[in-house]
Design a protein around this motif. Structure first.
Motif, PDB file in Angstrom:
ATOM      1  N   LEU A   1       0.473  -0.967  -0.308  1.00 58.97           N
ATOM      2  CA  LEU A   1       0.355  -0.831   0.002  1.00 58.97           C
ATOM      3  C   LEU A   1       0.926   1.444  -0.242  1.00 58.97           C
ATOM      4  CD1 LEU A   1      -2.761   0.704  -0.178  1.00 58.97           C
ATOM      5  CD2 LEU A   1      -2.655   0.754   2.692  1.00 58.97           C
ATOM      6  N   LEU A   2       1.698   1.148   0.685  1.00 56.78           N
ATOM      7  CA  LEU A   2       2.938   1.849   0.663  1.00 56.78           C
ATOM      8  C   LEU A   2       3.509   2.278  -0.952  1.00 56.78           C
ATOM      9  CD1 LEU A   2       5.167   1.653   4.017  1.00 56.78           C
ATOM     10  CD2 LEU A   2       3.517   3.613   3.263  1.00 56.78           C
ATOM     11  N   THR A   3       4.127   1.113  -1.282  1.00 56.96           N
ATOM     12  CA  THR A   3       4.860   2.031  -3.305  1.00 56.96           C
ATOM     13  C   THR A   3       4.522   1.224  -4.201  1.00 56.96           C
ATOM     14  OG1 THR A   3       5.731  -0.937  -2.313  1.00 56.96           O
ATOM     15  CG2 THR A   3       6.781  -0.084  -1.477  1.00 56.96           C
ATOM     16  N   ILE A   4       3.195   0.433  -4.210  1.00 56.90           N
ATOM     17  CA  ILE A   4       2.670  -0.095  -5.629  1.00 56.90           C
ATOM     18  C   ILE A   4       2.120   1.903  -5.859  1.00 56.90           C
ATOM     19  CG2 ILE A   4       0.740  -1.270  -6.316  1.00 56.90           C
ATOM     20  CD1 ILE A   4       1.328  -3.692  -5.110  1.00 56.90           C
ATOM     21  N   PRO A   5       0.898   2.066  -4.735  1.00 58.17           N
ATOM     22  CA  PRO A   5       0.425   3.312  -6.385  1.00 58.17           C
ATOM     23  C   PRO A   5       1.670   4.431  -5.893  1.00 58.17           C
ATOM     24  CG  PRO A   5      -0.684   2.633  -3.608  1.00 58.17           C
ATOM     25  CD  PRO A   5       0.479   2.108  -3.737  1.00 58.17           C
ATOM     26  N   ALA A   6       2.792   4.647  -5.269  1.00 56.64           N
ATOM     27  CA  ALA A   6       3.707   5.590  -5.379  1.00 56.64           C
ATOM     28  C   ALA A   6       4.437   4.588  -6.451  1.00 56.64           C
ATOM     29  CB  ALA A   6       4.586   5.423  -4.176  1.00 56.64           C
ATOM     30  N   ALA A   7       4.739   3.466  -6.856  1.00 59.33           N
ATOM     31  CA  ALA A   7       5.127   3.192  -8.624  1.00 59.33           C
ATOM     32  C   ALA A   7       3.794   3.314  -9.511  1.00 59.33           C
ATOM     33  CB  ALA A   7       5.275   1.623  -8.695  1.00 59.33           C
ATOM     34  N   CYS A   8       3.430   3.524  -9.311  1.00 62.62           N
ATOM     35  CA  CYS A   8       1.834   3.682 -10.806  1.00 62.62           C
ATOM     36  C   CYS A   8       1.861   5.411 -10.653  1.00 62.62           C
ATOM     37  CB  CYS A   8       0.465   3.247  -9.864  1.00 62.62           C
ATOM     38  SG  CYS A   8      -0.204   1.968  -9.882  1.00 62.62           S
ATOM     39  N   GLY A   9       2.247   5.768  -9.491  1.00 60.40           N
ATOM     40  CA  GLY A   9       2.351   7.756 -10.242  1.00 60.40           C
ATOM     41  C   GLY A   9       3.042   7.930 -10.390  1.00 60.40           C
ATOM     42  N   LEU A  10       4.663   7.490 -10.100  1.00 61.12           N
ATOM     43  CA  LEU A  10       6.066   7.912 -10.868  1.00 61.12           C
ATOM     44  C   LEU A  10       6.027   7.343 -12.551  1.00 61.12           C
ATOM     45  CD1 LEU A  10       8.787   6.660  -7.883  1.00 61.12           C
ATOM     46  CD2 LEU A  10       7.876   9.144  -8.704  1.00 61.12           C
ATOM     47  N   ALA A  11       4.994   5.953 -12.424  1.00 60.01           N
ATOM     48  CA  ALA A  11       4.907   5.824 -14.281  1.00 60.01           C
ATOM     49  C   ALA A  11       3.743   6.846 -15.243  1.00 60.01           C
ATOM     50  CB  ALA A  11       4.219   4.632 -13.957  1.00 60.01           C
ATOM     51  N   LEU A  12       2.647   7.999 -14.606  1.00 60.32           N
ATOM     52  CA  LEU A  12       2.276   7.890 -15.201  1.00 60.32           C
ATOM     53  C   LEU A  12       2.019   9.363 -14.903  1.00 60.32           C
ATOM     54  CD1 LEU A  12      -1.281   6.313 -14.024  1.00 60.32           C
ATOM     55  CD2 LEU A  12       0.351   5.928 -16.706  1.00 60.32           C
ATOM     56  N   SER A  13       3.253  10.166 -14.473  1.00 65.50           N
ATOM     57  CA  SER A  13       2.637  11.228 -14.078  1.00 65.50           C
ATOM     58  C   SER A  13       4.226  12.473 -14.465  1.00 65.50           C
ATOM     59  CB  SER A  13       3.049  11.783 -11.921  1.00 65.50           C
ATOM     60  OG  SER A  13       4.080  11.703 -11.771  1.00 65.50           O
ATOM     61  N   LYS A  14       3.426  13.843 -14.706  1.00 66.16           N
ATOM     62  CA  LYS A  14       4.682  14.375 -15.181  1.00 66.16           C
ATOM     63  C   LYS A  14       5.562  15.435 -14.301  1.00 66.16           C
ATOM     64  CE  LYS A  14       2.876  13.868 -20.003  1.00 66.16           C
ATOM     65  NZ  LYS A  14       2.090  14.492 -20.856  1.00 66.16           N
ATOM     66  N   SER A  15       5.058  15.658 -13.073  1.00 63.17           N
ATOM     67  CA  SER A  15       5.121  15.980 -12.099  1.00 63.17           C
ATOM     68  C   SER A  15       5.013  16.236 -10.906  1.00 63.17           C
ATOM     69  CB  SER A  15       4.822  17.630 -12.018  1.00 63.17           C
ATOM     70  OG  SER A  15       3.750  17.987 -11.750  1.00 63.17           O
ATOM     71  N   PHE A  16       5.500  16.191  -9.772  1.00 55.33           N
ATOM     72  CA  PHE A  16       5.381  15.993  -8.548  1.00 55.33           C
ATOM     73  C   PHE A  16       3.798  16.064  -8.146  1.00 55.33           C
ATOM     74  CE2 PHE A  16       5.927  16.129  -3.378  1.00 55.33           C
ATOM     75  CZ  PHE A  16       6.823  14.629  -3.450  1.00 55.33           C
ATOM     76  N   ARG A  17       3.397  17.178  -8.173  1.00 56.88           N
ATOM     77  CA  ARG A  17       1.997  18.209  -7.878  1.00 56.88           C
ATOM     78  C   ARG A  17       1.435  16.730  -8.500  1.00 56.88           C
ATOM     79  NH1 ARG A  17       0.219  23.763  -8.143  1.00 56.88           N
ATOM     80  NH2 ARG A  17       1.926  23.457  -6.350  1.00 56.88           N
ATOM     81  N   GLN A  18       1.231  15.908  -9.631  1.00 61.23           N
ATOM     82  CA  GLN A  18       0.642  15.098 -10.668  1.00 61.23           C
ATOM     83  C   GLN A  18       0.656  14.101  -9.524  1.00 61.23           C
ATOM     84  OE1 GLN A  18       1.150  13.956 -15.263  1.00 61.23           O
ATOM     85  NE2 GLN A  18      -0.184  15.652 -15.073  1.00 61.23           N
ATOM     86  N   ALA A  19       1.922  13.598  -9.147  1.00 55.64           N
ATOM     87  CA  ALA A  19       2.104  11.858  -8.449  1.00 55.64           C
ATOM     88  C   ALA A  19       1.273  12.364  -7.478  1.00 55.64           C
ATOM     89  CB  ALA A  19       3.935  11.849  -8.971  1.00 55.64           C
ATOM     90  N   ILE A  20       1.253  12.856  -6.849  1.00 55.22           N
ATOM     91  CA  ILE A  20       0.694  12.885  -5.397  1.00 55.22           C
ATOM     92  C   ILE A  20      -0.577  13.047  -6.054  1.00 55.22           C
ATOM     93  CG2 ILE A  20       0.127  14.827  -3.329  1.00 55.22           C
ATOM     94  CD1 ILE A  20       2.479  15.583  -3.047  1.00 55.22           C
ATOM     95  N   ALA A  21      -1.376  13.823  -6.539  1.00 49.79           N
ATOM     96  CA  ALA A  21      -2.682  13.020  -6.937  1.00 49.79           C
ATOM     97  C   ALA A  21      -3.567  11.440  -7.638  1.00 49.79           C
ATOM     98  CB  ALA A  21      -3.344  14.510  -8.247  1.00 49.79           C
TER      99      ALA A  21
END
Length: 266
Positions: free
Chosen positions: A199-219
Motif C-alpha cells: 500500500l506504500l509502494t505500489i501506488p507510488a510506482a503507478c504515480g511515477l509511471a503516469l505523472s509528469k510532475s511531483f504534484r501530479q504524482a501526489i494526486a
C-alpha cells in the motif's frame, strides 16, 4: 446492497478510505528517497509491539505504534552511521523486529490467533477505537505534509542541497520516519503487516509511471490508493475473499495497467 448497509462494512470502508490517503502519500516520499523497504521493516517491528500488547493487555495498535516509532529512530541513527550503505539499517532493524516478534509469539501462545490477524489484516473487525486512531493519524500526516510541503519536497529530491540551505535535515528525516511509523501502525489491521508495504509502494510506482510532475504524482497515488482499497473491499466482501490480499492484487493489476499506458504514451 445488504453488504453496504452492514455496520462492520461501513467501518471497513471508512478506515480503508482514510488509510488510502496517507499510506500512498508517505510511500511516494519513501520511494523517491529510495527507502521503499522501510515499510516492511516497521511493519514487522509493529507486529512485535502488537504481540507485546496482547501479552500485557494493552491496546495492541498503540504498542505497535510505540515499537514502530522506536524502530524509526533506530533506523535513522544507523543510516547516519552507515551513510554509504543506508539500506543496511533497514535490514538490521527488520531482523531484530522479526526475532523479537518470534520470541513474543512463543511467550503468548494463547494470543497467536489474534496476532495472526494483524499479520494478514482484519479490516472487518475495525472498531470505533481503531477508526479514531486512523482518523487522528490521517489528520496529523496530512497536516504535517501541507505545512511543510516545500521542505519535504527539497529533502526528498536533494538532501545535500537541503542541508546546505540550512534545513534541519536530521529533524526532517526523523519526522518522515515517525509519520511512516504512524501510517504503518494504523494500516496493519487493514491490510496486515505482511502486505502493508504494498500500500506504500505500489501506488507510488503507478504515480511515477503516469505523472509528469511531483504534484501530479501526489494526486495519482491518492486516487489509485482509494480506488484499490474501496474496490478491493467491495470485491472481497462480494466474493468472500481475503480483503488485504484482494486490495494488494488489485494494486498490482493497476500497476500493470499503468505500465502499459506509460509505454503507449511514450
Amino acid at each position: 446492497m445488504d453488504l453496504l448497509t452492514a455496520e462492520f462494512f461501513q467501518r471497513a470502508l471508512l478506515g480503508g478510505a482514510l488509510i488510502a490517503i496517507t499510506a500512498p502519500l508517505m510511500g511516494l516520499f519513501l520511494v523517491l528517497r529510495r527507502l521503499a523497504m522501510i515499510g516492511d521493516t516497521l511493519s514487522h517491528v509493529s507486529i512485535a509491539g502488537v504481540a507485546l500488547g496482547f501479552l500485557i493487555n494493552v491496546y495492541p495498535v498503540a504498542m505497535g505504534l510505540v515499537f514502530a516509532i522506536i524502530a524509526s529512530f533506530a533506523i535513522e541513527a544507523l543510516r547516519r552511521t552507515y551513510r554509504t550503505f543506508a539500506e543496511l539499517s533497514i535490514a538490521i532493524i527488520m531482523a531484530g523486529g522479526v526475532a523479537l516478534a518470534s520470541i513474543l509469539f512463543t511467550l503468548g501462545k494463547g494470543y497467536n490467533l489474534d496476532v495472526t490477524s494483524y499479520l494478514f489484516g482484519s479490516i472487518y473487525t475495525l472498531n470505533n477505537s481503531d477508526l479514531i486512531v486512523i482518523a487522528i493519524v490521517t489528520v496529523v500526516v496530512l497536516g504535517v505534509i501541507m505545512l511543510l510541503r516545500k521542505e519535504l519536497f527539497l529533502l526528498t529530491f536533494d538532501e545535500d542541497a537541503a542541508a546546505v540551505s540550512g534545513l534541519p535535515v536530521k529533524f526532517f528525516n526523523i519526522l518522515i520516519s515517525i509519520l511512516t511509523a504512524l501510517v504503518i501502525s494504523a494500516s496493519i489491521k487493514i491490510v496486515g503487516a505482511l502486505l502493508v508495504s504494498a500500500l506504500l509502494t505500489i501506488p507510488a510506482a503507478c504515480g511515477l509511471a503516469l505523472s509528469k510532475s511531483f504534484r501530479q504524482a501526489i494526486a495519482i497515488v491518492v486516487v489509485i490508493g482509494e480506488a484499490a482499497v474501496l474496490a478491493g473491499l467491495w470485491m472481497a466482501g462480494f466474493w468472500n475473499l481475503a480483503p488485504g490480499g484482494t486490495i494488494v492484487l488489485l494494486l498490482i493489476v493497476i500497476l500493470l495497467g499503468s505500465l502499459v499506458v506509460r509505454r503507449y504514451k511514450v
